[in-house]
Write a protein that holds these residues in place. Structure first.
Motif, mmCIF file in Angstrom:
data_model
loop_
_atom_site.group_PDB
_atom_site.id
_atom_site.type_symbol
_atom_site.label_atom_id
_atom_site.label_comp_id
_atom_site.label_asym_id
_atom_site.label_seq_id
_atom_site.Cartn_x
_atom_site.Cartn_y
_atom_site.Cartn_z
ATOM 1 N N VAL A 37 2.097 1.791 -3.465
ATOM 2 C CA VAL A 37 1.004 2.263 -4.326
ATOM 3 C C VAL A 37 0.743 3.742 -4.071
ATOM 4 O O VAL A 37 0.553 4.530 -5.015
ATOM 5 N N ASN A 38 0.723 4.162 -2.781
ATOM 6 C CA ASN A 38 0.466 5.560 -2.464
ATOM 7 C C ASN A 38 1.592 6.455 -2.962
ATOM 8 O O ASN A 38 1.348 7.557 -3.469
ATOM 9 N N GLU A 39 2.819 6.042 -2.841
ATOM 10 C CA GLU A 39 3.944 6.852 -3.295
ATOM 11 C C GLU A 39 4.001 6.930 -4.813
ATOM 12 O O GLU A 39 4.434 7.924 -5.383
ATOM 13 N N GLY A 88 1.658 7.361 -6.880
ATOM 14 C CA GLY A 88 0.768 8.361 -7.434
ATOM 15 C C GLY A 88 1.344 9.753 -7.370
ATOM 16 O O GLY A 88 0.994 10.606 -8.185
ATOM 17 N N SER A 89 2.257 10.083 -6.388
ATOM 18 C CA SER A 89 2.781 11.441 -6.214
ATOM 19 C C SER A 89 4.199 11.600 -6.739
ATOM 20 O O SER A 89 4.568 12.633 -7.263
ATOM 21 N N GLU A 103 -5.794 -2.098 -3.222
ATOM 22 C CA GLU A 103 -5.602 -1.031 -4.200
ATOM 23 C C GLU A 103 -6.819 -0.116 -4.247
ATOM 24 O O GLU A 103 -6.694 1.096 -4.452
ATOM 25 N N ARG A 104 -7.995 -0.683 -4.080
ATOM 26 C CA ARG A 104 -9.212 0.109 -4.201
ATOM 27 C C ARG A 104 -9.475 0.943 -2.934
ATOM 28 O O ARG A 104 -9.794 2.123 -3.002
ATOM 29 N N THR A 105 -9.342 0.313 -1.765
ATOM 30 C CA THR A 105 -9.674 1.012 -0.508
ATOM 31 C C THR A 105 -8.493 1.787 0.086
ATOM 32 O O THR A 105 -8.680 2.627 0.971
ATOM 33 N N ARG A 106 -7.280 1.519 -0.378
ATOM 34 C CA ARG A 106 -6.061 2.128 0.164
ATOM 35 C C ARG A 106 -5.970 1.905 1.672
ATOM 36 O O ARG A 106 -5.525 2.769 2.419
ATOM 37 N N LYS A 107 -6.375 0.683 2.106
ATOM 38 C CA LYS A 107 -6.301 0.311 3.510
ATOM 39 C C LYS A 107 -5.700 -1.093 3.622
ATOM 40 O O LYS A 107 -5.897 -1.943 2.740
ATOM 41 N N LEU A 167 0.832 -1.205 0.000
ATOM 42 C CA LEU A 167 0.000 0.000 0.000
ATOM 43 C C LEU A 167 0.868 1.258 0.000
ATOM 44 O O LEU A 167 0.541 2.254 -0.665
ATOM 45 N N SER A 168 1.966 1.221 0.705
ATOM 46 C CA SER A 168 2.885 2.373 0.726
ATOM 47 C C SER A 168 3.444 2.634 -0.651
ATOM 48 O O SER A 168 3.531 3.778 -1.111
#
Length: 501
Positions: free
Chosen positions: A258-260, A262-263, A292-296, A255-256
């Protein structure tokens, strides 16, 4: 000393005279009757030959000898010469010397019994003017004679006529003998020859349709759905929920990334590595998609059924610790099953993959299932001398259960029609196979053939006969023995001629 008086002497002479007369009376019929019969026979012979009868023959006897017979009753077929000569007439007639032709009633000259032939009178000529070559033993023994002869039991030797020995393999049999021996022939046809091989079998699961749910990391079972052994489950149906610290850490890392991404625009290789770690831990794809969908990061992961089938084994218990490799569920798809059958070694050559198989279950009498041979295992059991055959069978209704006993019937043989004869037409000596060809008019020829598949009362003939030939199906052993005897006698005769030369 007593003296005989004249009176007593006369009485004695008179008694002796009476005795002589009585003896003559008794002897006279014995002498005169044969003489009379001899005279009657001579007169009858003279009359039959057409000679005039002597005057001393009495009139009643002359009428009988001359051909005058009592008038027959019933319809008259024709009239014949009284002397026995081959002269006939349709109406009453007289001979030149005035005697009447003898009437022959209807049916009196017809005989259905075959008269024995006088072979001794024929000499070297047989029926129809054919020359007799030799006489053979009536019991089939290899013994011949150039003249008529009887064997030790008083049976006449059988004549062999000229022309019957032209072909050493052809045997000619009279119609009477054919009827007595029961010889019967059938026409050779093309037909499908199948031979069922019946063997026992056992129903087993298809190894390709079994799924096992196990962990690749340590975890704890939090909740198990209402699913037990024997239940049917659908593909994707929830089975249990699991918490695993290792899976949770890998999920947080993914998840980390995936979040990184995007930015900062992180490289796809790093993202792919984080996702691959979750996949290596056997995390279901739908759980990764949910992250991926819930970002949790989920605390627990829901495990679902990988295929549709029946739960064969359930080891998941709520609150229990699950170690890597532990089997929590075992699910099998029973829509298609296997039947493992043991085929004897001597029938193995007739079995091949793709053949249709009929299966009957002892627990379901009256029901028949169809399957096909999928594989013949390349290994023979040395103890039972059998090979294992795997049969695939559909089970859409679920009536078939693993480990059921089954009776397997494999339809071996050709699928297309082949030239075949009845089993009774084949004479198999072990070293050669022979059929008797019926050539008609009592002529038969033994012919060696090459056989193929057998089944359903017929045997395939690959070489030797063609469709339309007539083969003997009854009493063929007798004809074959006759042919062998004939060939042996001809061989003996040929060797005798060679020695004589």
């Amino acid at each position: 000393m007593n003296q005989i008086t004249p009176i007593r002497a006369f009485d004695r002479a008179d008694q002796q005279g009476r005795r002589r007369k009585s003896a003559v009376k008794r002897i006279a019929p014995i002498i005169l009757v044969p003489a009379a019969l001899a005279a009657l026979a001579v007169g009858f012979r003279l009359g039959q030959e057409g000679w005039p009868l002597p005057a001393w023959v009495p009139a009643p006897v002359a009428s009988v000898i001359g051909g005058s017979a009592p008038t027959p009753t019933g319809p008259i077929a024709y009239y014949r010469d009284p002397t026995g000569k081959p002269f006939y007439a349709a109406a009453p007639k007289k001979t030149e010397d005035g005697r009447d032709y003898r009437p022959v009633p209807v049916g009196e000259d017809v005989s259905f019994e075959e008269k024995p032939k006088d072979t001794a009178a024929e000499g070297s000529a047989g029926a129809g003017g054919k020359r007799i070559l030799y006489y053979r033993n009536p019991m089939g023994l290899p013994d011949t004679s150039p003249v008529p002869k009887k064997d030790s039991m008083g049976m006449d030797y059988l004549p062999v006529y000229e022309g019957e020995a032209e072909d050493g393999s052809t045997v000619k049999i009279s119609p009477g003998r054919l009827q007595r021996t029961g010889v019967r022939s059938e026409i050779v046809e093309r037909r499908v020859v199948t031979r069922p091989v019946r063997v026992p079998g056992t129903i087993k699961l298809d190894e390709r349709r079994i799924a096992v749910i196990s962990l690749r990391s340590e975890g704890f079972v939090e909740k198990v759905e209402n699913v037990t052994t024997g239940d049917r489950v659908r593909m994707g149906q929830s089975l249990f929920r699991l918490y695993s610290p290792e899976i949770a850490a890998a999920s947080a890392q993914y998840l980390s990334v995936v979040n990184e991404g995007g930015s900062t625009g992180i490289r796809p290789l790093v993202l792919e590595g984080a996702r691959r770690r979750l996949e290596n831990l056997n995390v279901p794809p739908e759980v990764i998609s949910e992250i991926e969908r819930t970002r949790k990061v989920p605390t627990t992961i829901t495990w679902s059924a990988p295929r549709e089938g029946v739960v064969l084994e359930r080891n998941a218990i709520e609150g229990a610790r699950a170690m890597p490799g532990d089997v929590l569920f075992r699910i099998a798809d029973i829509s298609t099953l296997w039947v493992l059958a043991d085929v004897p070694e001597h029938d193995l050559g007739a079995v091949r993959p793709g053949q249709t198989v009929t299966i009957r279950l002892r627990s379901l009498p009256g029901q028949v299932f169809q399957g096909k041979i999928g594989l013949i295992y390349p290994q023979l059991n040395p103890e039972t001398r059998t090979a294992r055959v795997r049969i695939e069978i559909a089970n859409p209704s679920g009536l078939l259960l693993p480990d059921m006993y089954a009776d397997v019937e494999v339809a071996t043989g050709a699928d297309k029609p082949v030239v075949a004869v009845p089993d009774s037409a084949l004479i198999d000596t072990g070293t050669r196979q022979v059929v008797i060809i019926d050539k008609g008019e009592g002529r038969f020829e033994p012919r060696e053939v090459k056989v193929g598949d057998r089944g359903a009362g017929f045997v395939e003939i690959r070489d030797g006969v063609v469709q339309g030939d007539q083969v003997v199906v009854s009493a063929n052993f007798l004809i074959d023995a006759e042919s062998n005897l004939k060939a042996a006698l001809q061989s003996m005769a040929a060797s005798t001629e060679e020695k004589a030369q």
